[in-house]
Scaffold this motif. Structure first.
Motif, PDB file in Angstrom:
ATOM      1  N   UNK A 133       0.825  -1.199   0.000  1.00  0.00           N
ATOM      2  CA  UNK A 133       0.000   0.000   0.000  1.00  0.00           C
ATOM      3  C   UNK A 133       0.866   1.258   0.000  1.00  0.00           C
ATOM      4  N   UNK A 134       1.971   1.207   0.701  1.00  0.00           N
ATOM      5  CA  UNK A 134       2.871   2.362   0.728  1.00  0.00           C
ATOM      6  C   UNK A 134       3.419   2.675  -0.660  1.00  0.00           C
ATOM      7  N   UNK A 182     -12.386  -1.619  -4.199  1.00  0.00           N
ATOM      8  CA  UNK A 182     -12.808  -1.089  -2.895  1.00  0.00           C
ATOM      9  C   UNK A 182     -12.297  -1.914  -1.713  1.00  0.00           C
ATOM     10  N   UNK A 183     -12.372  -3.253  -1.730  1.00  0.00           N
ATOM     11  CA  UNK A 183     -11.857  -4.003  -0.561  1.00  0.00           C
ATOM     12  C   UNK A 183     -10.364  -3.845  -0.329  1.00  0.00           C
ATOM     13  N   UNK A 184      -9.631  -3.343  -1.339  1.00  0.00           N
ATOM     14  CA  UNK A 184      -8.181  -3.212  -1.214  1.00  0.00           C
ATOM     15  C   UNK A 184      -7.753  -1.853  -0.669  1.00  0.00           C
ATOM     16  N   UNK A 185      -8.694  -0.900  -0.532  1.00  0.00           N
ATOM     17  CA  UNK A 185      -8.357   0.445  -0.083  1.00  0.00           C
ATOM     18  C   UNK A 185      -8.081   0.450   1.420  1.00  0.00           C
ATOM     19  N   UNK A 186      -7.223   1.368   1.853  1.00  0.00           N
ATOM     20  CA  UNK A 186      -6.876   1.514   3.257  1.00  0.00           C
ATOM     21  C   UNK A 186      -6.875   3.006   3.627  1.00  0.00           C
ATOM     22  N   UNK A 187      -7.421   3.316   4.867  1.00  0.00           N
ATOM     23  CA  UNK A 187      -7.481   4.703   5.332  1.00  0.00           C
ATOM     24  C   UNK A 187      -7.261   4.732   6.839  1.00  0.00           C
ATOM     25  N   UNK A 188      -6.797   5.911   7.318  1.00  0.00           N
ATOM     26  CA  UNK A 188      -6.807   6.175   8.749  1.00  0.00           C
ATOM     27  C   UNK A 188      -8.232   6.561   9.150  1.00  0.00           C
TER      28      UNK A 188
END
Length: 784
Positions: free
Chosen positions: A491-492, A513-519
């Protein structure tokens, strides 16, 4: 006597097949002399046409024989047979125009086409020899050899394939777009003898004519096992005729196969360098199923004896007999070198390939030093058949910050193991997946693939869908891995690419969408997925809340979170510039709509219509008073249900830009001022009726709506709301002046009255004078 070098015999035993290994006893009796300058001259000469003047081995009557070709046409006294002249069935000028302007955009492909033709000839021979073993009676190994003469600009390509008879030579090379391979495949299909898997490459007869891209003249000498005679075809560029003659020089005769000699143009003689040929073979024909040898200069180090000077030996008190000493010297010679050593890994069964082999292939093919995060080896059958090996790199390439114009050479397209191109811009993979690396080998695409063919090909569109699906399967596998650090590293490096996919690829939203990452407000240190957010939602929560800001610190301190945090609802923090646009394109996830908490009409699911009605009646006049004073700065003034400790907040219109988006659009050097003004025109000031400042203004509205201090407080309230809500003040200097004024009023006489003023310390005007004592000097020793 013919000399045999160790390197030649080692290549022979390694690639010569069983018949050579059985003759190892005969080879072992051959002496191996050291290579000297004299033998070097005999080993290589620019006069050698045939097989590069190297000794060739083949079996006759069960014994190993050697044959060496070192003669030229000039050196031969045998007169050539009269050549017969023929007319092309199409004008060569029109053909060349087709080749140069339509089929081939790069001159380098001439070698790829000729090697493909040679591979087809070898495959035909191997196939036909199953039913007719007499075709292999000459016992010559099945290979391709390329000899270069950089001084004269000549390239010779020799194969030991099926060869051609005189009539086949006229039919295949005298007729434009006549494909012998296509006829062969059609004949096999018609006779129902074709197997499920064939390795024939060629599909168009124009492949041979690509030789004229770099050649002024081309000569083709060919010998078919079906004919006792060898024939030579010769043609020149921009000519309407060609000649065919019988080969009468015995030293130029081939056991079997075809020898193509290219006489390069003046500007293209650089192709005759051995290093250039070797590079082209490794790039385009690395995975051809037959060994390809190129004529290369080699060197080895040996020790030679040198005589010591007798006078120096006597000085050392040694005997008069000179002593022998040795030194190392480098000897150079020319020999055949196997160029296509790497085997096509994608043609093997995935169950037979281990992880180390996949990683080694990845590093060697793409010049990488780190192992990939994941790989996928698969074969697609059905409407379109192709094989592929895909990889997810460990890190993103350095110096590639602009992912929108991200053009890479990460996907290598092969047609029947022949490299076609790696220059794509969305034909095989969408741009947001351009970081995926791999090879794709198709049997259905033509060899002369151009950008236009790729864009219009139905086969390519089907391949693209399946490749994208496999790429997402790989990424999903990384995200579900037990080692969470792998996906954090992915992800980085490539998270922005997937967010770009939300914007560009609506068809794959469910995969992205299932692969997205957020704080989030409940996970400020570790990113979470949308699935984790949905699992943590309250039972009565209907929407997914988010706030866009420039950092996590700014997002968690925004006044929009006050009531939401009190209700223990989670909010996603979108801190990347592309995040907000990506979420707006997704619109929803698992039937949950994305809601920006910084925009009007926020519904937290706890509306009390009676209380709202009472507050509107009580503060309605105050809202109208504030709106009248602010004018066009705000669209309306309303009672807020999202703040609890702040006096007010400035929210964006439902269909306008948020504060974060407005900030980003202002930073664009191509931003349109008119559209910026239109999108930010609707702003709503929401006030907190329970805050003391708002209650004081409410009282001022009732008592003195024209009071200057109250109106200045409204202006300062609005400017402060701009900053706390993430907007940029239109006049920062004016805002600073208002703050200084309010500070002066607040601090007036607060500490000054309690300040203790002391009288200053004064000095006497006539201070007492002190007389100085005069001391006389004393010499050393105590005497004056």
């Amino acid at each position: 006597m013919h000399r045999v070098y160790r390197s030649s015999v080692s290549v022979l035993l390694r690639h010569g097949g069983a018949r050579y290994r059985n003759a190892a006893a005969s080879i072992s009796s051959v002496s191996f002399p050291d290579v000297t300058a004299e033998s070097k001259h005999r080993w290589y000469s620019n006069k050698y046409y045939t097989y590069g003047s190297v000794t060739h081995f083949y079996l006759r009557n069960g014994s190993l024989l050697a044959n060496r070709y070192e003669s030229t046409a000039a050196a031969s006294d045998t007169p050539d047979a009269p050549a017969e002249k023929y007319e092309y069935q199409a004008e060569v000028s029109r053909l060349m125009d087709l080749i140069v302007n339509s089929l081939y955009s790069n001159k380098e492909v001439f070698l790829r086409e000729l090697i493909s033709n040679a591979s087809d000839a070898l495959d035909k021979l191997r196939f036909l020899s199953v039913t007719d073993s007499g075709l292999l009676k000459d016992a010559v190994d099945l290979d391709i050899r390329i000899h270069t003469d950089k001084d004269d600009g000549i390239i010779t390509i020799i194969d030991t394939g099926i060869g051609m008879t005189r009539q086949e030579l006229i039919d295949c090379l005298g007729t434009i777009a006549q494909s012998g391979t296509a006829k062969f495949l059609k004949a096999l299909k018609d006779s129902k003898e074709a197997g499920a898997d064939n390795n024939l490459i060629g599909q168009f007869g124009v492949g041979f004519y690509s030789a004229f891209l770099v050649s002024d003249k081309v000569a083709v000498a060919t010998k078919s096992p079906k004919s006792d005679k060898q024939y030579v075809w010769e043609g020149e560029a921009n000519a309407s005729t060609y000649t065919v003659r019988e080969e009468t020089d015995p030293e130029k005769l081939l056991p079997r196969g075809t020898r193509i000699t290219l006489y390069l143009k003046r500007d293209d003689k650089g192709f005759a360098h051995p290093e250039k040929i070797q590079k082209l073979v490794k790039n385009y024909s690395q995975f051809v199923s037959f060994p390809i040898y190129t004529w290369q200069e080699k060197a080895f180090t040996k020790e030679v004896e040198v005589d010591e000077d007798p006078t120096e030996a006597k000085k050392d008190g040694e005997d008069d007999k000179p002593q022998k000493k040795t030194k190392k010297v480098v000897e150079r010679y020319w020999d055949w070198e196997l160029t296509n050593e790497t085997q096509p890994l994608w043609l093997r069964n995935p169950k037979e390939v281990n992880t180390d082999e996949y990683n080694e292939f990845y590093k060697k093919t793409f010049n990488e030093y780190l192992e990939p995060l994941a790989s996928s080896h698969f074969t697609t059958e059905g409407e379109v058949e192709f094989r592929s090996v895909l990889y997810v790199p460990s890190i993103a390439p350095q110096g590639r910050d602009d992912i929108i114009n991200f053009k890479t050479k990460n996907i290598r397209l092969y047609v029947k193991r022949v490299f076609i191109s790696d220059d794509f811009d969305g034909e095989l993979f969408p741009r947001y997946l351009s970081f995926i690396k791999g090879v794709v080998d198709s049997n259905d695409l033509p060899l002369n693939v151009s950008r236009e063919i790729l864009q219009e090909s139905r086969i390519v569109r089907i391949m693209r869908k399946r490749l994208v699906r496999k790429a997402f399967d790989m990424i999903l596998g990384i995200s579900m891995s037990e080692n969470r650090e792998d996906y954090e590293r992915f992800w980085e490096n490539f998270g922005k690419h997937l967010k770009l996919g939300c914007i560009e690829d609506r068809e794959n939203h469910k995969r992205i969408a299932p692969l997205l990452r957020f704080f989030s407000s409940q996970s400020e240190e570790e990113m979470i997925s949308l699935d984790e957010y949905v699992e943590n939602m309250k039972p009565d929560q209907k929407d997914i809340y988010y706030i866009a800001a420039d950092s996590v610190a700014s997002a968690k301190n925004t006044p929009f979170l006050e009531r939401i945090l009190e209700k223990d609802l989670e909010v996603l923090f979108l801190v990347d510039p592309i995040d907000e646009v990506a979420i707006q394109n997704l619109k929803s996830y698992k039937d949950k709509n994305f809601v920006d908490i910084s925009k009007e009409d926020l519904d937290l699911g706890d509306k009390n219509e009676e209380k709202e009605k009472e507050l509107k009646q009580e503060f309605g006049q105050t809202c109208d008073w504030i709106k009248k004073h602010l004018g066009d700065k705000v669209a309306s003034v309303q009672i807020s249900n999202r703040v609890s400790t702040s006096p007010c907040v400035l929210v964006s219109g439902k269909f306008g830009w948020s504060a974060n988006m407005e900030r980003l659009m202002k930073a664009q050097h191509t931003g349109d001022a008119s559209s910026l003004e239109f999108m930010r025109s609707r702003r709503v000031l929401e006030i907190n009726p329970e805050h003391p400042i708002i209650r004081n203004l409410h009282a001022a509205c009732k008592c003195g709506p024209d009071d200057e201090a109250a109106l200045r407080a409204i202006d300062l309230l609005y400017d402060t709301a701009l900053i706390s809500s993430g907007f940029t003040p239109e006049n920062p200097a004016q805002l600073g002046g208002k703050i200084y004024e309010m500070m002066g009023m607040a601090l007036l006489d607060k500490w000054e009255a309690r300040y203790d003023v002391r009288e200053p310390v004064t000095r006497s005007p006539n201070p007492e004078t002190i007389e100085a004592e005069v001391v006389e000097p004393v010499e050393a020793g105590g005497q004056k």
